[in-house]
Design an enzyme around this catalytic site. Structure first.
Site, PDB file in Angstrom:
ATOM      1  CG  ASP A  82      37.814 -51.941  13.944  1.00  0.00           C
ATOM      2  OD1 ASP A  82      37.223 -50.953  13.478  1.00  0.00           O
ATOM      3  OD2 ASP A  82      39.058 -52.071  13.930  1.00  0.00           O
ATOM      4  CB  SER A 216      48.201 -45.220  15.006  1.00  0.00           C
ATOM      5  OG  SER A 216      47.524 -46.191  15.789  1.00  0.00           O
TER       6      SER A 216
END
Ligand code: G3H
Ligand code: 13P
Ligand code: ZN
Length: 311
Positions: A82, A216
């Site tokens: 990532d 999120s």
């Protein structure tokens, strides 16, 4: 089934109108919680590792934890770097067994981003590894990149064909209003995503997998529970789940979630310790934390990503 690349996953996700969850991993309980949920719901899954996670747990420990998850399951699992900040970290992860890397050149100029991304793509493809690039900047903090909200900028759709054509990337992260961390919109600001940009990008890159970072949704219940048991978090606002569902049904094939894992674990641990002040065995409070990760990931797979039963 051995670790897989993201190529086949994304082809199926694009055609099937769903997205695969990419969840950040830092320790054993997180790896277990995510992969147990994916296994039970027969879902493909991407485990992703940041530079900070590698610093915390080490490449070897994370690799071995993921190998253990692969041995315990029979679903497609990809292991992804990532926000790789430079060629060296991408090379190290490729050489060290990852099946996918992100080279995040989004904080460089366009030409430099192309040059850096292409260098990673050439190396990765020679080893059979997939590459995610990024155009546009999200607000928020990752280990190696800190972008303030003022400096965040939406992806310019006019640049995407040239970027993908010249670099050869396998997927592209774009900035449409999501951001990293638990505090994505100021209180009183209506959360909004630029679906018009997403649609224009998708129109310019037919069949090409798009990635959403900073996705999120920071459910209110996590914040409330953390604060109920001694935390002092201010109100957080994440990405509404209906917006993520809409994105998952479009060209978006990978949705990145980290903050929700952190919130779920912390809420469970705070609650356990507050209700059991005499306990000190880490297994006792890490067990509900692992379960909270599993429940959160199961919820995303079922109700947000649409990838249940797609393994
Ligand atoms: O986008 C960043 C991820 O949430 C990883 O965060 O760099 O603190 O591990 P980290
Ligand atoms: P969140 O902070 O919204 O979970 O985003 C995580 C992410 O984009 C990891 O790359
Ligand atoms: Zn990210």
């Amino acid at each position: 089934m051995p670790l897989t690349t993201t190529g086949e996953m994304f082809k199926k996700a694009y055609a099937g109108g769903y997205a695969v969850g990419a969840f950040n991993v830092n320790n054993m309980e997180i790896v277990q919680g995510i992969t147990e949920a994916a296994q039970e719901l027969r879902s493909p899954v991407i485990l992703q590792v940041s530079a900070g996670a590698r610093k915390y747990a080490s490449h070897t420990y994370l690799m071995k934890l993921v190998e253990a998850a692969v041995a315990e399951t029979d679903i497609p699992i990809a292991l992804h770097l990532d926000h790789g900040a430079d060629f060296d970290i991408c090379k190290s992860c490729i050489d060290g067994g990852f099946t996918s890397v992100m080279i995040d050149g989004s904080h460089h100029g366009f030409a430099e981003n192309i040059e850096l991304t292409k260098k990673v793509v050439d190396y990765a493809h020679s080893k059979g590894v997939s590459v995610e690039g990024e155009l546009g900047q999200l607000a928020g903090i990752e280990d190696a990149v800190n972008v303030s909200a003022e400096n965040a900028s939406y992806t310019q759709p006019g640049q995407v064909e040239e970027f993908v054509g010249k670099t050869g990337v396998d997927s592209l992260a774009i900035a449409i209003g999501t951001s990293h961390g638990a505090f994505k919109f100021k209180p009183g600001v209506e959360p909004q995503l630029r679906f018009d940009i997403l649609e224009e990008v998708a129109g310019r890159l037919p069949g090409f997998p798009i990635v959403l970072h900073g996705a999120s949704s920071v459910p209110r219940e996590f914040i409330d529970e953390i604060n109920q048991y001694g935390g002092v978090l201010p109100g957080a606002i994440g990405i509404p789940e209906e917006m993520l569902r809409r994105a998952a049904g479009s060209a978006v094939c990978k949705i990145n979630i980290d903050s929700d894992i952190r919130m779920a674990m912390t809420a469970a641990i705070r609650k356990y310790l507050a209700l059991n002040p005499d306990k000190f065995d880490p297994r006792e409070y890490l067990k509900p934390a692992r379960q909270a990760v599993k429940d959160m990931v199961a919820h995303k797979i079922r109700n947000v990503l649409g990838c249940e039963g797609k393994a």
